[in-house]
Write a protein that holds these residues in place. Structure first.
Motif, PDB file in Angstrom:
ATOM      1  N   LEU A 135      33.750  45.392  33.054  1.00 25.51           N
ATOM      2  CA  LEU A 135      34.093  44.286  34.156  1.00 25.51           C
ATOM      3  C   LEU A 135      33.044  43.904  35.098  1.00 25.51           C
ATOM      4  CD1 LEU A 135      37.626  46.067  35.077  1.00 25.51           C
ATOM      5  CD2 LEU A 135      37.232  44.025  33.769  1.00 25.51           C
ATOM      6  N   ASP A 136      31.949  44.955  35.187  1.00 26.46           N
ATOM      7  CA  ASP A 136      30.865  44.673  36.071  1.00 26.46           C
ATOM      8  C   ASP A 136      30.045  43.590  35.431  1.00 26.46           C
ATOM      9  OD1 ASP A 136      31.616  46.688  37.756  1.00 26.46           O
ATOM     10  OD2 ASP A 136      30.171  48.141  36.933  1.00 26.46           O
ATOM     11  N   LYS A 137      29.897  43.613  34.267  1.00 25.20           N
ATOM     12  CA  LYS A 137      29.218  42.495  33.161  1.00 25.20           C
ATOM     13  C   LYS A 137      30.123  41.259  33.439  1.00 25.20           C
ATOM     14  CE  LYS A 137      28.261  41.076  28.318  1.00 25.20           C
ATOM     15  NZ  LYS A 137      28.959  40.065  28.485  1.00 25.20           N
ATOM     16  N   ILE A 138      31.305  41.039  33.236  1.00 25.59           N
ATOM     17  CA  ILE A 138      31.989  39.849  33.564  1.00 25.59           C
ATOM     18  C   ILE A 138      31.672  39.199  35.064  1.00 25.59           C
ATOM     19  CG2 ILE A 138      33.931  38.429  33.388  1.00 25.59           C
ATOM     20  CD1 ILE A 138      34.978  40.850  31.422  1.00 25.59           C
ATOM     21  N   THR A 139      31.750  40.373  36.036  1.00 27.83           N
ATOM     22  CA  THR A 139      31.673  40.007  37.418  1.00 27.83           C
ATOM     23  C   THR A 139      30.303  39.563  37.428  1.00 27.83           C
ATOM     24  OG1 THR A 139      33.211  41.719  38.109  1.00 27.83           O
ATOM     25  CG2 THR A 139      31.653  40.877  39.662  1.00 27.83           C
ATOM     26  N   GLU A 159      28.388  37.607  35.446  1.00 25.03           N
ATOM     27  CA  GLU A 159      28.428  36.270  34.988  1.00 25.03           C
ATOM     28  C   GLU A 159      29.198  35.414  35.813  1.00 25.03           C
ATOM     29  OE1 GLU A 159      30.548  36.873  30.945  1.00 25.03           O
ATOM     30  OE2 GLU A 159      28.529  37.613  30.309  1.00 25.03           O
ATOM     31  N   ALA A 160      30.460  35.871  36.454  1.00 28.52           N
ATOM     32  CA  ALA A 160      31.047  35.126  37.391  1.00 28.52           C
ATOM     33  C   ALA A 160      30.311  34.689  38.532  1.00 28.52           C
ATOM     34  CB  ALA A 160      32.298  35.799  37.847  1.00 28.52           C
ATOM     35  N   GLN A 161      29.425  35.748  38.965  1.00 28.41           N
ATOM     36  CA  GLN A 161      28.663  35.573  40.179  1.00 28.41           C
ATOM     37  C   GLN A 161      27.525  34.439  39.869  1.00 28.41           C
ATOM     38  OE1 GLN A 161      27.356  39.674  40.660  1.00 28.41           O
ATOM     39  NE2 GLN A 161      29.132  39.981  42.575  1.00 28.41           N
ATOM     40  N   ALA A 162      26.985  34.499  38.601  1.00 23.67           N
ATOM     41  CA  ALA A 162      26.044  33.137  38.197  1.00 23.67           C
ATOM     42  C   ALA A 162      26.597  31.899  37.869  1.00 23.67           C
ATOM     43  CB  ALA A 162      25.413  33.757  37.080  1.00 23.67           C
ATOM     44  N   SER A 163      27.979  31.824  37.930  1.00 26.16           N
ATOM     45  CA  SER A 163      28.764  30.529  37.438  1.00 26.16           C
ATOM     46  C   SER A 163      28.950  29.781  38.771  1.00 26.16           C
ATOM     47  CB  SER A 163      30.162  30.827  36.778  1.00 26.16           C
ATOM     48  OG  SER A 163      30.769  29.909  36.685  1.00 26.16           O
ATOM     49  N   ASN A 165      39.859  37.692  33.049  1.00 30.64           N
ATOM     50  CA  ASN A 165      39.432  36.836  33.740  1.00 30.64           C
ATOM     51  C   ASN A 165      38.963  37.392  35.251  1.00 30.64           C
ATOM     52  OD1 ASN A 165      38.887  34.168  35.086  1.00 30.64           O
ATOM     53  ND2 ASN A 165      40.953  33.224  34.836  1.00 30.64           N
ATOM     54  N   VAL A 166      37.614  37.337  35.677  1.00 23.43           N
ATOM     55  CA  VAL A 166      37.086  37.957  36.860  1.00 23.43           C
ATOM     56  C   VAL A 166      36.937  36.500  37.802  1.00 23.43           C
ATOM     57  CG1 VAL A 166      34.846  38.567  38.210  1.00 23.43           C
ATOM     58  CG2 VAL A 166      35.881  39.735  35.660  1.00 23.43           C
ATOM     59  N   LEU A 167      37.711  36.847  39.136  1.00 28.81           N
ATOM     60  CA  LEU A 167      37.701  35.765  40.085  1.00 28.81           C
ATOM     61  C   LEU A 167      37.038  36.222  41.350  1.00 28.81           C
ATOM     62  CD1 LEU A 167      41.020  35.590  38.596  1.00 28.81           C
ATOM     63  CD2 LEU A 167      40.390  33.483  39.109  1.00 28.81           C
ATOM     64  N   GLU A 209      39.123  39.582  47.509  1.00 30.81           N
ATOM     65  CA  GLU A 209      37.885  40.353  47.140  1.00 30.81           C
ATOM     66  C   GLU A 209      37.602  40.124  45.665  1.00 30.81           C
ATOM     67  OE1 GLU A 209      38.670  44.128  48.655  1.00 30.81           O
ATOM     68  OE2 GLU A 209      39.134  44.842  46.564  1.00 30.81           O
ATOM     69  N   PRO A 210      36.424  40.237  44.960  1.00 22.68           N
ATOM     70  CA  PRO A 210      36.156  40.199  43.612  1.00 22.68           C
ATOM     71  C   PRO A 210      37.367  40.805  42.979  1.00 22.68           C
ATOM     72  CG  PRO A 210      34.161  40.555  44.832  1.00 22.68           C
ATOM     73  CD  PRO A 210      35.223  40.709  45.768  1.00 22.68           C
ATOM     74  N   SER A 211      38.058  40.081  41.987  1.00 19.79           N
ATOM     75  CA  SER A 211      39.102  40.585  41.397  1.00 19.79           C
ATOM     76  C   SER A 211      38.930  40.321  39.735  1.00 19.79           C
ATOM     77  CB  SER A 211      40.547  39.963  41.947  1.00 19.79           C
ATOM     78  OG  SER A 211      40.537  40.114  43.063  1.00 19.79           O
ATOM     79  N   ALA A 212      39.657  41.127  39.104  1.00 21.35           N
ATOM     80  CA  ALA A 212      39.538  41.252  37.658  1.00 21.35           C
ATOM     81  C   ALA A 212      41.051  41.218  37.111  1.00 21.35           C
ATOM     82  CB  ALA A 212      38.532  42.080  36.866  1.00 21.35           C
ATOM     83  N   ILE A 213      41.464  40.190  36.506  1.00 23.38           N
ATOM     84  CA  ILE A 213      43.030  40.309  36.062  1.00 23.38           C
ATOM     85  C   ILE A 213      42.748  40.107  34.339  1.00 23.38           C
ATOM     86  CG2 ILE A 213      44.044  39.546  38.000  1.00 23.38           C
ATOM     87  CD1 ILE A 213      43.983  36.593  36.795  1.00 23.38           C
ATOM     88  N   LEU A 214      43.941  40.746  33.831  1.00 22.02           N
ATOM     89  CA  LEU A 214      44.222  40.597  32.154  1.00 22.02           C
ATOM     90  C   LEU A 214      45.320  39.549  32.315  1.00 22.02           C
ATOM     91  CD1 LEU A 214      44.077  41.491  29.551  1.00 22.02           C
ATOM     92  CD2 LEU A 214      45.837  43.021  29.866  1.00 22.02           C
ATOM     93  N   GLU A 215      45.193  38.410  31.590  1.00 22.03           N
ATOM     94  CA  GLU A 215      45.905  37.267  31.583  1.00 22.03           C
ATOM     95  C   GLU A 215      46.519  37.370  29.846  1.00 22.03           C
ATOM     96  OE1 GLU A 215      44.831  33.251  32.535  1.00 22.03           O
ATOM     97  OE2 GLU A 215      43.541  34.096  33.923  1.00 22.03           O
TER      98      GLU A 215
END
Length: 129
Positions: A8-12, A14-18, A40-42, A107-113
Protein backbone atom coordinates in the motif's frame (compact mmCIF):
# COMPACT_ATOMS: atom_id res chain seq x y z
CA UNK A 1 1.28 -12.00 -3.14
CA UNK A 2 0.48 -10.51 0.22
CA UNK A 3 -1.46 -7.27 0.54
CA UNK A 4 0.33 -5.41 3.32
CA UNK A 5 1.53 -1.95 4.36
CA UNK A 6 4.59 -2.24 2.13
CA UNK A 7 2.44 -2.75 -0.99
CA UNK A 8 0.00 0.00 0.00
CA UNK A 9 2.91 2.38 0.70
CA UNK A 10 4.34 1.64 -2.76
CA UNK A 11 1.02 2.35 -4.48
CA UNK A 12 0.58 5.48 -2.35
CA UNK A 13 3.98 6.78 -3.49
CA UNK A 14 2.90 6.21 -7.10
CA UNK A 15 -0.36 8.10 -6.44
CA UNK A 16 1.60 11.00 -4.94
CA UNK A 17 3.69 11.17 -8.14
CA UNK A 18 0.61 11.06 -10.36
CA UNK A 19 -1.08 14.29 -11.51
CA UNK A 20 -4.42 12.51 -10.95
CA UNK A 21 -3.55 11.95 -7.25
CA UNK A 22 -4.62 8.32 -7.47
CA UNK A 23 -3.19 5.03 -8.67
CA UNK A 24 -4.55 1.55 -9.13
CA UNK A 25 -2.80 -1.77 -8.81
CA UNK A 26 -4.54 -4.52 -10.73
CA UNK A 27 -4.89 -7.92 -9.13
CA UNK A 28 -6.53 -9.42 -12.23
CA UNK A 29 -4.36 -10.86 -14.99
CA UNK A 30 -5.72 -8.77 -17.86
CA UNK A 31 -8.46 -6.33 -18.79
CA UNK A 32 -10.55 -9.15 -20.27
CA UNK A 33 -10.73 -11.02 -16.93
CA UNK A 34 -14.27 -11.89 -15.80
CA UNK A 35 -13.57 -10.33 -12.40
CA UNK A 36 -11.83 -6.97 -12.18
CA UNK A 37 -10.04 -6.83 -8.81
CA UNK A 38 -7.79 -3.93 -7.94
CA UNK A 39 -6.37 -1.83 -5.17
CA UNK A 40 -7.03 1.85 -5.74
CA UNK A 41 -5.14 4.46 -3.72
CA UNK A 42 -6.80 7.86 -3.70
CA UNK A 43 -5.38 11.04 -2.22
CA UNK A 44 -7.22 14.14 -1.00
CA UNK A 45 -8.07 16.54 -3.86
CA UNK A 46 -8.21 13.76 -6.46
CA UNK A 47 -11.01 14.45 -8.89
CA UNK A 48 -13.18 11.48 -9.72
CA UNK A 49 -16.16 12.61 -11.79
CA UNK A 50 -19.64 11.48 -10.89
CA UNK A 51 -20.05 8.33 -12.97
CA UNK A 52 -21.89 5.04 -13.25
CA UNK A 53 -21.18 1.50 -14.41
CA UNK A 54 -24.22 0.48 -16.43
CA UNK A 55 -23.14 -3.14 -16.86
CA UNK A 56 -21.86 -4.09 -13.42
CA UNK A 57 -22.19 -3.48 -9.70
CA UNK A 58 -19.06 -2.50 -7.78
CA UNK A 59 -17.96 -3.41 -4.27
CA UNK A 60 -15.37 -1.27 -2.46
CA UNK A 61 -13.70 -2.23 0.81
CA UNK A 62 -11.59 0.29 2.70
CA UNK A 63 -8.07 -0.94 3.46
CA UNK A 64 -6.79 2.31 4.99
CA UNK A 65 -7.75 5.94 5.26
CA UNK A 66 -11.02 7.87 5.41
CA UNK A 67 -13.35 8.84 2.60
CA UNK A 68 -16.94 9.47 1.63
CA UNK A 69 -18.72 7.58 -1.14
CA UNK A 70 -21.48 9.71 -2.59
CA UNK A 71 -24.55 8.49 -4.52
CA UNK A 72 -26.51 10.72 -6.90
CA UNK A 73 -29.81 10.47 -8.72
CA UNK A 74 -30.33 10.95 -12.47
CA UNK A 75 -30.53 14.74 -12.20
CA UNK A 76 -27.35 15.11 -10.15
CA UNK A 77 -28.81 15.53 -6.66
CA UNK A 78 -26.89 13.77 -3.91
CA UNK A 79 -29.08 11.05 -2.38
CA UNK A 80 -26.66 9.17 -0.09
CA UNK A 81 -23.36 9.94 1.62
CA UNK A 82 -21.44 7.07 3.21
CA UNK A 83 -18.45 7.73 5.47
CA UNK A 84 -15.88 4.92 5.31
CA UNK A 85 -13.55 4.79 8.32
CA UNK A 86 -12.36 1.75 10.24
CA UNK A 87 -12.75 3.57 13.57
CA UNK A 88 -16.50 3.98 12.94
CA UNK A 89 -16.98 0.40 11.81
CA UNK A 90 -17.81 1.39 8.22
CA UNK A 91 -15.55 -0.75 6.05
CA UNK A 92 -17.00 -0.56 2.58
CA UNK A 93 -19.89 0.01 0.26
CA UNK A 94 -21.68 -1.91 -2.46
CA UNK A 95 -22.59 0.26 -5.45
CA UNK A 96 -25.49 -1.17 -7.47
CA UNK A 97 -25.26 -1.43 -11.24
CA UNK A 98 -26.15 1.91 -12.85
CA UNK A 99 -25.82 3.95 -9.62
CA UNK A 100 -24.24 7.38 -10.15
CA UNK A 101 -21.41 7.84 -7.64
CA UNK A 102 -18.10 9.46 -6.76
CA UNK A 103 -15.78 9.79 -3.76
CA UNK A 104 -14.52 12.55 -1.51
CA UNK A 105 -11.18 11.58 0.01
CA UNK A 106 -10.51 12.88 3.54
CA UNK A 107 -7.07 11.34 4.04
CA UNK A 108 -4.91 9.10 1.84
CA UNK A 109 -7.05 6.02 1.31
CA UNK A 110 -6.70 2.58 -0.22
CA UNK A 111 -9.69 0.56 -1.33
CA UNK A 112 -10.11 -2.90 -2.77
CA UNK A 113 -12.50 -2.67 -5.74
CA UNK A 114 -14.26 -5.66 -7.26
CA UNK A 115 -16.54 -5.59 -10.28
CA UNK A 116 -17.45 -7.81 -13.19
CA UNK A 117 -15.22 -7.80 -16.24
CA UNK A 118 -14.10 -7.36 -18.80
CA UNK A 119 -12.88 -3.81 -18.21
CA UNK A 120 -15.04 -1.28 -20.00
CA UNK A 121 -13.85 2.35 -20.16
CA UNK A 122 -16.46 4.89 -19.15
CA UNK A 123 -18.30 6.44 -22.07
CA UNK A 124 -19.32 10.11 -22.08
CA UNK A 125 -22.91 9.10 -21.27
CA UNK A 126 -21.65 7.44 -18.07
CA UNK A 127 -19.99 10.61 -16.74
CA UNK A 128 -22.17 13.32 -15.25
CA UNK A 129 -21.23 16.92 -16.08
Amino acid sequence: MIINDELLDKITAEAQASPRLRMNFNLHDNLDAKAQRLINVLLPCTILPIHRHRHTAETCLLLRGKMFVLFYNEVGAQIERYFLDHTTGNYGVHIPKGQWHTVEVIEPSAILEVKEGPYTPLSLEDIMD
